[in-house]
Design a protein around this motif. Structure first.
Motif, PDB file in Angstrom:
ATOM      1  N   SER A 437       0.801  -1.029   0.073  1.00  0.00           N
ATOM      2  CA  SER A 437       0.055  -0.162  -0.085  1.00  0.00           C
ATOM      3  C   SER A 437       0.976   1.419   0.050  1.00  0.00           C
ATOM      4  CB  SER A 437      -0.849   0.013   1.140  1.00  0.00           C
ATOM      5  OG  SER A 437      -1.621  -1.346   1.486  1.00  0.00           O
ATOM      6  N   TRP A 438       0.130   2.226  -0.478  1.00  0.00           N
ATOM      7  CA  TRP A 438       1.134   3.703  -0.348  1.00  0.00           C
ATOM      8  C   TRP A 438      -0.021   4.767   0.146  1.00  0.00           C
ATOM      9  CZ3 TRP A 438       0.902   8.342  -2.577  1.00  0.00           C
ATOM     10  CH2 TRP A 438       0.141   8.601  -3.921  1.00  0.00           C
ATOM     11  N   PHE A 439       0.775   5.610   1.009  1.00  0.00           N
ATOM     12  CA  PHE A 439       0.230   6.460   1.953  1.00  0.00           C
ATOM     13  C   PHE A 439       0.604   7.906   1.681  1.00  0.00           C
ATOM     14  CE2 PHE A 439      -0.080   2.322   4.036  1.00  0.00           C
ATOM     15  CZ  PHE A 439      -1.331   2.432   4.371  1.00  0.00           C
ATOM     16  N   GLU A 440      -0.206   8.991   1.615  1.00  0.00           N
ATOM     17  CA  GLU A 440       0.526  10.326   1.784  1.00  0.00           C
ATOM     18  C   GLU A 440       0.507  10.894   3.048  1.00  0.00           C
ATOM     19  OE1 GLU A 440      -0.373  14.950   0.104  1.00  0.00           O
ATOM     20  OE2 GLU A 440      -1.697  13.251  -0.548  1.00  0.00           O
ATOM     21  N   TYR A 441       1.759  11.429   3.465  1.00  0.00           N
ATOM     22  CA  TYR A 441       2.117  11.815   4.928  1.00  0.00           C
ATOM     23  C   TYR A 441       2.947  12.900   4.876  1.00  0.00           C
ATOM     24  CZ  TYR A 441       2.985  11.993  10.045  1.00  0.00           C
ATOM     25  OH  TYR A 441       3.415  12.418  11.103  1.00  0.00           O
ATOM     26  N   GLU A 442       2.852  14.118   5.265  1.00  0.00           N
ATOM     27  CA  GLU A 442       3.586  15.198   5.441  1.00  0.00           C
ATOM     28  C   GLU A 442       4.235  15.426   4.044  1.00  0.00           C
ATOM     29  OE1 GLU A 442       5.986  15.327   8.616  1.00  0.00           O
ATOM     30  OE2 GLU A 442       4.373  15.312  10.235  1.00  0.00           O
ATOM     31  N   ASP A 443       3.487  15.414   3.061  1.00  0.00           N
ATOM     32  CA  ASP A 443       4.046  16.059   1.540  1.00  0.00           C
ATOM     33  C   ASP A 443       4.813  14.954   1.071  1.00  0.00           C
ATOM     34  OD1 ASP A 443       2.231  18.284   1.278  1.00  0.00           O
ATOM     35  OD2 ASP A 443       3.844  19.446   2.494  1.00  0.00           O
ATOM     36  N   ALA A 444       4.891  13.613   1.364  1.00  0.00           N
ATOM     37  CA  ALA A 444       5.723  12.572   1.214  1.00  0.00           C
ATOM     38  C   ALA A 444       4.851  11.266   1.033  1.00  0.00           C
ATOM     39  CB  ALA A 444       6.756  12.209   2.168  1.00  0.00           C
ATOM     40  N   ALA A 445       5.320  10.556   0.163  1.00  0.00           N
ATOM     41  CA  ALA A 445       4.630   9.096  -0.309  1.00  0.00           C
ATOM     42  C   ALA A 445       5.287   8.029   0.631  1.00  0.00           C
ATOM     43  CB  ALA A 445       4.630   8.680  -1.633  1.00  0.00           C
ATOM     44  N   ILE A 446       4.465   7.277   1.448  1.00  0.00           N
ATOM     45  CA  ILE A 446       5.089   6.082   2.383  1.00  0.00           C
ATOM     46  C   ILE A 446       4.543   4.949   1.561  1.00  0.00           C
ATOM     47  CG2 ILE A 446       5.543   5.219   4.556  1.00  0.00           C
ATOM     48  CD1 ILE A 446       6.263   8.112   4.273  1.00  0.00           C
ATOM     49  N   GLY A 475       3.504  16.730  -6.816  1.00  0.00           N
ATOM     50  CA  GLY A 475       4.394  17.403  -6.262  1.00  0.00           C
ATOM     51  C   GLY A 475       4.976  17.230  -4.924  1.00  0.00           C
ATOM     52  N   LEU A 476       4.836  16.118  -4.558  1.00  0.00           N
ATOM     53  CA  LEU A 476       5.392  15.568  -3.248  1.00  0.00           C
ATOM     54  C   LEU A 476       6.765  15.543  -3.075  1.00  0.00           C
ATOM     55  CD1 LEU A 476       3.021  12.617  -2.402  1.00  0.00           C
ATOM     56  CD2 LEU A 476       2.726  14.934  -2.037  1.00  0.00           C
ATOM     57  N   ARG A 477       7.591  15.801  -1.808  1.00  0.00           N
ATOM     58  CA  ARG A 477       8.841  15.764  -1.472  1.00  0.00           C
ATOM     59  C   ARG A 477       9.574  14.421  -2.021  1.00  0.00           C
ATOM     60  NH1 ARG A 477      10.032  16.853   3.955  1.00  0.00           N
ATOM     61  NH2 ARG A 477       8.100  15.554   4.459  1.00  0.00           N
ATOM     62  N   GLY A 478       9.032  13.343  -1.817  1.00  0.00           N
ATOM     63  CA  GLY A 478       9.548  12.161  -2.045  1.00  0.00           C
ATOM     64  C   GLY A 478       8.948  10.853  -1.883  1.00  0.00           C
ATOM     65  N   VAL A 479       9.584   9.796  -2.072  1.00  0.00           N
ATOM     66  CA  VAL A 479       8.866   8.658  -1.693  1.00  0.00           C
ATOM     67  C   VAL A 479       9.870   7.784  -0.684  1.00  0.00           C
ATOM     68  CG1 VAL A 479       8.133   6.249  -2.544  1.00  0.00           C
ATOM     69  CG2 VAL A 479       7.632   8.393  -3.908  1.00  0.00           C
ATOM     70  N   VAL A 480       9.146   7.254   0.197  1.00  0.00           N
ATOM     71  CA  VAL A 480       9.882   6.542   1.395  1.00  0.00           C
ATOM     72  C   VAL A 480       9.171   4.969   1.290  1.00  0.00           C
ATOM     73  CG1 VAL A 480      10.160   6.379   3.852  1.00  0.00           C
ATOM     74  CG2 VAL A 480      10.075   8.513   2.733  1.00  0.00           C
ATOM     75  N   ILE A 481      10.056   3.847   1.251  1.00  0.00           N
ATOM     76  CA  ILE A 481       9.754   2.789   1.215  1.00  0.00           C
ATOM     77  C   ILE A 481      10.068   2.248   2.756  1.00  0.00           C
ATOM     78  CG2 ILE A 481       9.945   0.452   0.152  1.00  0.00           C
ATOM     79  CD1 ILE A 481      10.858   1.570  -2.374  1.00  0.00           C
TER      80      ILE A 481
END
Length: 528
Positions: A437-446, A475-481
């Motif tokens: 799954s992926w979520f948006e949190y504080e302008d980043a994708a998790i 325009g998110l800041r990045g993606v964190v896995i």
């Protein structure tokens, strides 16, 4: 490993190499099967010495962590030396798991007591995230805050603040669970294979189960751990029901069958064959993994499947789980007023996927209490507080937990510390499938994996690719896995690969490998 210079001191040795004991300690850290060091650079930051010739090196240290033998007289003699040598701002801690801080510091100056605490690391330290932090009556607040922040942010530990009570939290609950599972297995006449199959993955516990864990730790060492807890726990503690030596296991220790370190315990390897002991006669036979529809359904649909089963397997797990969860609940508020500390301790120190109170929420508190009453068993008072509520509650303001008085208290972590397993409960997935799954949190994708062993398959790649594409559009800041589970990922799903082989479908295998490579390229070339 944190990039900070350290001294490793041990007793001096006779002969040419007076530092041979500390050198052996360093060699253990370099064990290829369980490496304690992350790099050659980390090894260069360790200076070896001994307590006779190099004790003066500690005078300018900021933190001295003691891990000597569990004897009060030896520890106190060392503390007196440290008090004389170290600068006044040096923080001094003990790694003890059995001796109360009040006894450790008895007779020491108040100034020493103010900068003294217990930092109980779990082994192997590099891989086990839990650090139990215990303050004494006189420990200064700034000392605790410094240890907490440094251990979380620099050492990557999950710090759980504990009261100065016997066994602290993780071992108090964890050893109880192990002993209960052991005793009940003998009661229900289950084989190690059967008990470990159920008291493991289906409950969200490590796959070693109880007998496998005994072998891993050492059957003789576990006997010593139990004796230690017996000596320090209150006489009315429920642990004592499961603390008496089991005759069969006493004989095993006498025979040298002490577990993995002696290559024979409840399990042993005979050539290419893994064998398991017969608890009725002590003979070894071929170990075959237990396969039952109940296990398969439980791994898919959760613990309640087993609890509702009336076979010996279901009754065994109900007995063990109900005893363990009741024991954990009985520690609130006498040992801790914060249930999240118990859950954190079990997840970080014993690799449980869910803590006791998270399991109770999954099982259903009303069902659990009703079944206890039907069995004629006492219900811990704190469980009754949860009847009209869950132990964890989610609202717009965030996640909260149940307090001993029945009110809800927001879960607040230290500055800079985030547990995504908690944050996730306040979020709605942007996209999800069976694997990830992926979520948006504080302008980043998790991106979070949740396949078996977090293995990468096409579904995992779908979520990674989608998170990258959508993050670029948004325009998110990045993606964190990321995930908070036992394993980040075991790699590419071999089950998927095997399935292609069994079907002789090499076109699908090629397509998956191309998709995998393209997704990795997408990650590399993304502007995020």
């Amino acid at each position: 490993n944190a990039g900070i210079e350290v001294w490793l001191l041990d007793l001096p040795s006779d002969g040419e190499n007076v530092n041979s004991l500390s050198a052996k300690g360093l060699e253990r850290l370099k064990d290829p099967d369980m490496p304690g060091l992350m790099s050659v650079e980390a090894e260069k930051l360790i200076r070896l010495g001994n307590t006779r010739d190099d004790f003066h090196q500690l005078e300018d240290c900021d933190w001295v962590a003691e891990a000597v033998v569990e004897r009060l007289d030896i520890k106190q003699a060392l503390y007196r030396q440290l008090n004389d040598v170290c600068k006044g701002t040096t923080i001094i801690t003990s790694n003890t798991s059995t001796i109360p801080i009040s006894l450790l510091t008895k007779g020491m100056p108040k100034k020493f007591c103010e900068r003294f605490a217990i930092t109980h690391f779990f082994n192997p330290v590099r891989f086990m995230r839990l650090l139990e932090l215990v303050r004494g009556e006189f420990t200064r607040e700034d000392v605790i805050n410094t240890l907490d922040m440094f251990s979380e942010t620099m050492l990557g530990k999950g710090v759980v603040s504990c009261s100065d009570t016997p066994g602290f939290l993780a071992n108090r609950v964890g050893v109880f669970a192990i002993q209960c599972a052991l005793y009940k297995a003998f009661k229900y006449k289950l084989s190690p294979t059967e008990a470990d199959a159920f008291f493991g993955r289906p409950l969200g516990l490590p796959k070693t189960g109880v007998f496998g864990l005994y072998d891993l730790i050492g059957i003789d060492l576990m006997a010593d751990v139990v004796k230690s807890l017996v000596s320090i726990l209150p006489e009315n503690d429920a642990f004592h029901k499961y603390s008496s030596p089991i005759e069969f296991m006493t004989a095993m220790i006498a025979n040298g069958q002490t577990g993995n370190k002696n290559e024979k315990g409840f399990y042993k390897q005979a050539g290419d064959e893994r064998q398991v002991i017969d608890l009725s006669n002590g003979n070894y036979g071929t170990h075959e993994r237990l396969k039952t529809p109940l296990l398969e359904e439980a791994e898919k649909n959760g613990i309640s499947v087993i609890l509702n089963d009336k076979s010996p397997y279901g009754l065994y797990i109900w007995d063990v789980v109900s005893e363990t969860l009741c024991y954990a609940a009985s520690l609130v508020p006498e040992v801790t007023e914060d249930l999240t500390k118990i859950d954190d301790a079990m997840k970080l120190g014993y690799n449980w996927i869910k803590g006791p109170f998270e399991l109770l929420d999954e099982i259903g508190i009303e069902y659990f209490v009703k079944r206890l009453k039907n069995d004629g068993r006492d219900v811990p008072e704190f469980l009754l507080k949860g009847l009209n509520n869950k132990f964890y509650n989610n609202s717009k303001s965030g996640l909260s937990s149940l307090s001993p008085d029945g009110s809800l208290k927001p879960i607040i972590r230290s500055n800079g510390v985030l547990r995504f397993s908690e944050v996730r409960q306040t979020l709605k997935a942007k996209n999800s499938n069976e694997s990830a799954s992926w979520f948006e949190y504080e302008d980043a994708a998790i991106v979070e994996f949740h396949s078996k062993a977090n293995a990468l398959d096409s579904g995992s790649l779908d979520m990674i690719s989608d998170a990258i594409s959508e993050s670029e559009k948004m325009g998110l800041r990045g993606v964190v896995i990321h995930n908070d589970f036992q394993h980040f990922s075991c790699g590419v799903s071999l089950w998927s690969v095997r399935n292609c082989f069994e079907k002789n479908d090499f076109d699908s295998l090629d397509a998956f490998l191309i998709y995998f490579q393209n997704t990795m390229l997408q990650m590399r070339n993304s502007k995020l």
